[in-house]
Design an enzyme around this catalytic site. Structure first.
Site, short mmCIF file in Angstrom:
data_model
loop_
_atom_site.label_atom_id
_atom_site.label_comp_id
_atom_site.label_asym_id
_atom_site.label_seq_id
_atom_site.Cartn_x
_atom_site.Cartn_y
_atom_site.Cartn_z
N LEU A 174 0.88 -1.20 0.10
CA LEU A 174 -0.20 -0.16 0.16
C LEU A 174 0.78 1.17 0.02
O LEU A 174 2.02 1.11 0.78
CB LEU A 174 -1.03 0.01 1.28
CG LEU A 174 -2.01 -0.80 1.29
CD1 LEU A 174 -2.83 -0.92 2.75
CD2 LEU A 174 -2.97 -0.81 0.11
N ASP A 175 0.57 2.26 -0.83
CA ASP A 175 1.33 3.65 -0.64
C ASP A 175 1.71 4.09 0.40
O ASP A 175 0.78 3.90 1.41
CB ASP A 175 0.71 4.39 -1.64
CG ASP A 175 0.55 4.27 -3.28
OD1 ASP A 175 1.45 3.15 -3.45
OD2 ASP A 175 -0.07 4.78 -3.88
N TYR A 176 2.70 4.84 0.63
CA TYR A 176 3.05 5.57 1.90
C TYR A 176 1.84 6.23 2.58
O TYR A 176 1.59 6.19 3.76
CB TYR A 176 4.25 6.58 1.50
CG TYR A 176 4.68 7.29 2.84
CD1 TYR A 176 5.53 6.75 4.00
CD2 TYR A 176 4.53 8.71 2.82
CE1 TYR A 176 6.20 7.31 4.83
CE2 TYR A 176 4.80 9.57 3.81
CZ TYR A 176 5.88 8.80 4.87
OH TYR A 176 6.12 9.43 5.89
N THR B 88 -1.41 5.69 1.91
CA THR B 88 -2.64 5.11 1.70
C THR B 88 -2.69 4.21 2.96
O THR B 88 -1.73 3.64 3.46
CB THR B 88 -2.54 4.23 0.41
OG1 THR B 88 -2.62 4.76 -0.55
CG2 THR B 88 -3.76 3.18 0.41
N HIS C 2 -0.04 2.12 -7.84
CA HIS C 2 -0.76 3.38 -7.83
C HIS C 2 -2.11 3.24 -8.67
O HIS C 2 -2.53 4.38 -9.14
CB HIS C 2 0.17 4.58 -8.23
CG HIS C 2 1.33 4.67 -7.73
ND1 HIS C 2 1.76 4.92 -6.34
CD2 HIS C 2 2.48 4.69 -8.32
CE1 HIS C 2 3.13 4.89 -6.11
NE2 HIS C 2 3.61 4.91 -7.22
#
Length: 241
Positions: free
Chosen positions: A104-106, A108, A191
């Protein structure tokens, strides 16, 4: 393999973050070739026998963890910029070398699985395993019916076209010019959710993954985690075939 510092070797192997690995060494939890190591600077390679709390690194039990990842944490076991990583959130009860399945993105938050079972992780990440992942996004602007249709039918992004998605606008705020949107996808491109909304002209302001297959965040608050039950693990494995 070139010898590297023990804490880096442990971090790269997924034992814990480099910072936490240093703590384990300093507190006397780590042996190299039968010798207790408490000082930094020892270098090792694949030929050395490393034990954490008496358990050889290659002989640990399988562990399956569901985490509610907060925003501002990296989905990794180590970070060269020394930012907080998901394994920093694990307590001392997790000695196994777990690592995230996917990422998961930083910025998110939401449901993230961690394991030390490589076969299990590879199966879950394989493109043929169409696991539904549910995201809740706060986006700029109000989505039109046409934009929703485009998201649902597939968006052309760099190098690929997304598969069909389920999209539902949960709420709109015309004063703040924003929407809360629920999106269900089964792919996991980098993303992807943000890029899909960008492609129809809506920037994602906040994003959270609410579910992964049948798993949800019920009972957890941000930063907490729990072990998957045997039934949950068995069901995930069964769903892969």
């Amino acid at each position: 393999m070139e010898k590297v510092r023990l804490q880096k070797y442990m971090a790269d192997a997924g034992v814990a973050s480099r910072r936490k690995s240093e703590e384990l060494i300093a507190k006397g939890h780590v042996k190299v070739n039968g010798k207790l190591i408490t000082e930094m600077g020892v270098k090792v390679d694949n030929h050395d026998r490393i034990e954490v709390d008496g358990v050889p690194m290659e002989e640990e039990k399988k562990r399956y963890i569901l985490m509610y990842k907060p925003r501002g944490v990296i989905s990794a076991v180590s970070d060269d910029k020394d930012r907080k990583v998901v394994t920093d959130l694990l307590e001392d009860d997790v000695r196994e070398r777990v690592y995230p399945i996917g990422r998961l993105d930083y910025d998110t938050s939401g449901l993230l699985l961690l394991t030390n079972d490589g076969d299990f992780a590879n199966h879950l990440m394989h493109p043929r395993y169409h696991v539904d992942k549910t995201y809740i996004a706060k986006v700029e602007g109000i989505l039109t019916t046409e934009e929703i249709r485009k998201l649902e039918n597939g968006i052309k992004l760099k190098g690929y076209t997304t598969a069909k998605a389920k999209v539902r606008v949960m709420s709109k705020d015309k004063k703040k010019n924003s929407s809360i949107v629920r999106m269900v996808i089964h792919e996991g491109h980098n993303h992807q959710v943000k890029n899909m909304f960008d492609a129809v002209g809506h920037k994602v302001e906040k994003l959270s993954r609410e579910s992964y297959d049948f798993l949800t965040l019920d009972g957890l608050v941000s930063g907490q985690y729990r072990d998957l039950t045997r039934l949950e693990v068995a069901t995930l494995k069964k769903n892969q075939h």
